[in-house]
Each structure stands twice: as C-alpha cells, then as structure tokens.
Motif scaffolding. Sequence first.
Motif, short mmCIF file in Angstrom:
data_model
loop_
_atom_site.label_atom_id
_atom_site.label_comp_id
_atom_site.label_asym_id
_atom_site.label_seq_id
_atom_site.Cartn_x
_atom_site.Cartn_y
_atom_site.Cartn_z
N VAL A 24 0.84 -1.20 0.00
CA VAL A 24 0.00 0.00 0.00
C VAL A 24 0.88 1.26 0.00
N ASP A 25 1.81 1.31 -0.93
CA ASP A 25 2.69 2.47 -1.13
C ASP A 25 3.65 2.75 0.02
N GLN A 26 3.86 1.78 0.90
CA GLN A 26 4.81 1.95 2.00
C GLN A 26 5.79 0.78 2.00
N GLN A 27 7.06 1.08 2.24
CA GLN A 27 8.04 0.02 2.34
C GLN A 27 7.97 -0.59 3.74
N VAL A 28 7.85 -1.93 3.76
CA VAL A 28 7.74 -2.66 5.02
C VAL A 28 8.88 -3.67 5.08
N ALA A 29 9.56 -3.71 6.23
CA ALA A 29 10.62 -4.69 6.47
C ALA A 29 10.02 -5.85 7.26
N ILE A 30 10.24 -7.07 6.78
CA ILE A 30 9.73 -8.28 7.42
C ILE A 30 10.92 -9.07 7.96
N PHE A 31 10.81 -9.51 9.20
CA PHE A 31 11.87 -10.29 9.84
C PHE A 31 11.31 -11.58 10.40
N SER A 38 9.13 -15.73 16.09
CA SER A 38 8.08 -14.81 15.64
C SER A 38 8.44 -14.10 14.34
N LEU A 39 7.41 -13.62 13.69
CA LEU A 39 7.54 -12.74 12.53
C LEU A 39 7.31 -11.31 13.02
N TYR A 40 8.02 -10.38 12.40
CA TYR A 40 7.85 -8.97 12.73
C TYR A 40 7.77 -8.19 11.41
#
Length: 114
Positions: A24-31, A38-40
């Motif tokens: 949605v037009d935002q950069q998201v970092a997934i860990f 866990s996922l973050y």
Amino acid sequence: MENWVTICQVSDLVPNAGVCALVVDQQVAIFSCTRTGSLYAVSNYDPIGDANVLSRGIIGSLDGQPYVASPLYKQHFHLETGVCLEEPHYQIKTYPVREYHGSIQVQSALSQAA
C-alpha cells in the motif's frame, strides 16, 4: 479489518534477516526471528538516518526484547513497539504480520497500524 496482503512465501525468508516489500505504497521490512520464533513487520524507513534501510539491519535482543539495529547509525528499534532504544522520541511503525498457508502476509490497512 481483515484485509491481508501476501508479501512472499515462507521459503523466501532468511532466518534472522530482513526482506523488504512495498505494501500500500509503503516500504515494510519483514523479519523472521529464530530466537523468538516470531515474525515482525516494521516500517523500512529509518527516521534518524532518513533512508529506507531497516530491512538490511541486524536483528537481535537486548534484555530479552527483540530489536533491529539500523545499518546506518546503529540505533536499535524495538520490533514489537517500534520505539528507538537510544532515542525514544523516535518510533517506527509496526504492522500486523502472519504466516498463512505458507505465505507471509501483512495487514493491508496500514494506515490504521500506527
């Protein structure tokens, strides 16, 4: 809201490393953290370094709490709350994330996750 966007497959994640996705037009970092299991998902934008780089940061824990260290100036951002350890007046956004049938998904109503 129950709108989830598939980012990648579980097999695309490298344990203890980040991936970046445009949601949605935002950069998201997934860990994917092996220590906590866990996922973050957090904003990829480092407000101190003024750059989209957090997915390249190193994750770990301080006092048992999960953090990502920015690759620029090494500030630590809490992966659950987004608060910067060294400078608490800085905070990054965190987002709901889940594994669903082998896919990694982030909730698409990002504007509600502040």
